[in-house]
Design a protein around this motif. Structure first.
Motif, mmCIF file in Angstrom:
data_model
loop_
_atom_site.group_PDB
_atom_site.id
_atom_site.type_symbol
_atom_site.label_atom_id
_atom_site.label_comp_id
_atom_site.label_asym_id
_atom_site.label_seq_id
_atom_site.Cartn_x
_atom_site.Cartn_y
_atom_site.Cartn_z
ATOM 1 N N ASN A 109 -10.217 0.521 -2.304
ATOM 2 C CA ASN A 109 -11.096 -0.289 -3.398
ATOM 3 C C ASN A 109 -12.274 -1.027 -3.010
ATOM 4 O O ASN A 109 -12.610 -0.876 -1.675
ATOM 5 C CB ASN A 109 -10.021 -1.393 -4.184
ATOM 6 C CG ASN A 109 -9.574 -2.434 -3.517
ATOM 7 O OD1 ASN A 109 -10.295 -2.928 -2.260
ATOM 8 N ND2 ASN A 109 -8.399 -3.155 -3.749
ATOM 9 N N VAL A 110 -12.992 -1.684 -3.850
ATOM 10 C CA VAL A 110 -14.260 -2.187 -3.481
ATOM 11 C C VAL A 110 -14.034 -3.208 -2.440
ATOM 12 O O VAL A 110 -14.720 -3.238 -1.331
ATOM 13 C CB VAL A 110 -14.951 -2.824 -4.589
ATOM 14 C CG1 VAL A 110 -16.002 -3.790 -4.278
ATOM 15 C CG2 VAL A 110 -15.449 -1.521 -5.727
ATOM 16 N N GLU A 111 -12.873 -4.008 -2.659
ATOM 17 C CA GLU A 111 -12.698 -5.027 -1.361
ATOM 18 C C GLU A 111 -12.490 -4.383 0.005
ATOM 19 O O GLU A 111 -12.881 -4.745 1.065
ATOM 20 C CB GLU A 111 -11.677 -6.167 -1.984
ATOM 21 C CG GLU A 111 -11.401 -7.137 -0.902
ATOM 22 C CD GLU A 111 -10.284 -8.011 -1.467
ATOM 23 O OE1 GLU A 111 -9.528 -8.518 -0.493
ATOM 24 O OE2 GLU A 111 -10.037 -8.105 -2.536
ATOM 25 N N SER A 112 -11.595 -3.417 -0.046
ATOM 26 C CA SER A 112 -11.244 -2.916 1.299
ATOM 27 C C SER A 112 -12.380 -2.147 1.877
ATOM 28 O O SER A 112 -12.521 -2.288 3.222
ATOM 29 C CB SER A 112 -9.999 -1.930 1.210
ATOM 30 O OG SER A 112 -10.388 -0.788 0.295
ATOM 31 N N VAL A 113 -13.121 -1.270 0.857
ATOM 32 C CA VAL A 113 -14.427 -0.853 1.644
ATOM 33 C C VAL A 113 -15.314 -1.747 2.092
ATOM 34 O O VAL A 113 -16.012 -1.735 3.384
ATOM 35 C CB VAL A 113 -15.146 0.024 0.714
ATOM 36 C CG1 VAL A 113 -16.535 0.393 1.142
ATOM 37 C CG2 VAL A 113 -14.274 1.366 0.062
ATOM 38 N N CYS A 114 -15.571 -2.896 1.643
ATOM 39 C CA CYS A 114 -16.433 -3.931 1.948
ATOM 40 C C CYS A 114 -15.867 -4.783 3.448
ATOM 41 O O CYS A 114 -16.643 -4.946 4.261
ATOM 42 C CB CYS A 114 -16.701 -5.187 1.026
ATOM 43 S SG CYS A 114 -17.794 -4.714 -0.396
ATOM 44 N N MET A 115 -14.550 -4.787 3.280
ATOM 45 C CA MET A 115 -13.914 -5.444 4.820
ATOM 46 C C MET A 115 -14.176 -4.375 5.801
ATOM 47 O O MET A 115 -14.382 -4.947 6.776
ATOM 48 C CB MET A 115 -12.623 -5.737 4.302
ATOM 49 C CG MET A 115 -12.418 -6.937 3.314
ATOM 50 S SD MET A 115 -10.635 -7.370 2.986
ATOM 51 C CE MET A 115 -9.896 -7.403 4.727
ATOM 52 N N SER A 116 -14.080 -3.307 5.578
ATOM 53 C CA SER A 116 -14.148 -2.226 6.498
ATOM 54 C C SER A 116 -15.622 -2.121 7.181
ATOM 55 O O SER A 116 -15.615 -2.161 8.171
ATOM 56 C CB SER A 116 -14.003 -0.598 5.981
ATOM 57 O OG SER A 116 -12.522 -0.710 5.869
#
Length: 156
Positions: A109-116
């Motif tokens: 999701n958006v959060e996991s992409v940003c964290m990656s």
């Protein structure tokens, strides 16, 4: 956009705006619709390459999201440069496997992409662009998520 995509993005947006659930260093800047979002991202460790910098990410969601990945690129706006990194081209295109069709999973999701992406920046020790940056930027016509990248630094 499919009803699944609309429902999913609506839920992600509600979570991020209502509960401010994004991790430290990631801020939702604009999400006026369910097609394009802007987020700011910072590296919070002591990495000297990115100290004090804030970068802007643009997410574009296609009709098949979350089955297919969003297009995610860095944009140069205001005082937001495009970060120097061996996997980030000077036009903002990011070569990260989870952003491509073969590396994407609908559980992202958006959060996991940003964290990656934040993690990718945190671990970087090389202050340069990918090999062939100028040629890639001047000739590439493909959408970011349709590019098949080869990672030179992963050679054995």
């Amino acid at each position: 956009m499919s009803s699944l995509g609309t429902k999913r993005l609506g839920k992600e947006l509600a979570n991020e705006q209502v509960s401010k659930s994004l991790p430290p260093g990631i801020t939702l800047v604009k999400a006026d619709d369910l097609q394009e979002w802007l987020l700011d991202i910072q590296v919070l460790d002591q990495n000297p390459i990115y100290a004090g910098e804030t970068y802007r990410l643009k997410f574009r969601f296609g009709k098949q999201y979350p089955i297919e990945p969003p297009e995610v690129v860095f944009t140069k706006q205001e005082n937001r440069p495009i970060p120097m990194h061996p996997h980030i081209y000077s036009n903002g295109i990011i070569c990260l496997d989870l952003l491509g069709s073969s590396g994407w999973s609908p559980v992202q999701n958006v959060e996991s992409v940003c964290m990656s992406i934040q993690s990718m920046l945190t671990g970087n020790t090389k202050n340069h662009r990918p090999e062939g940056d100028a040629d890639f930027v001047s000739t590439n016509k493909a959408r970011p998520k349709d590019i098949e990248f080869y990672y030179h630094d992963n050679e054995v």
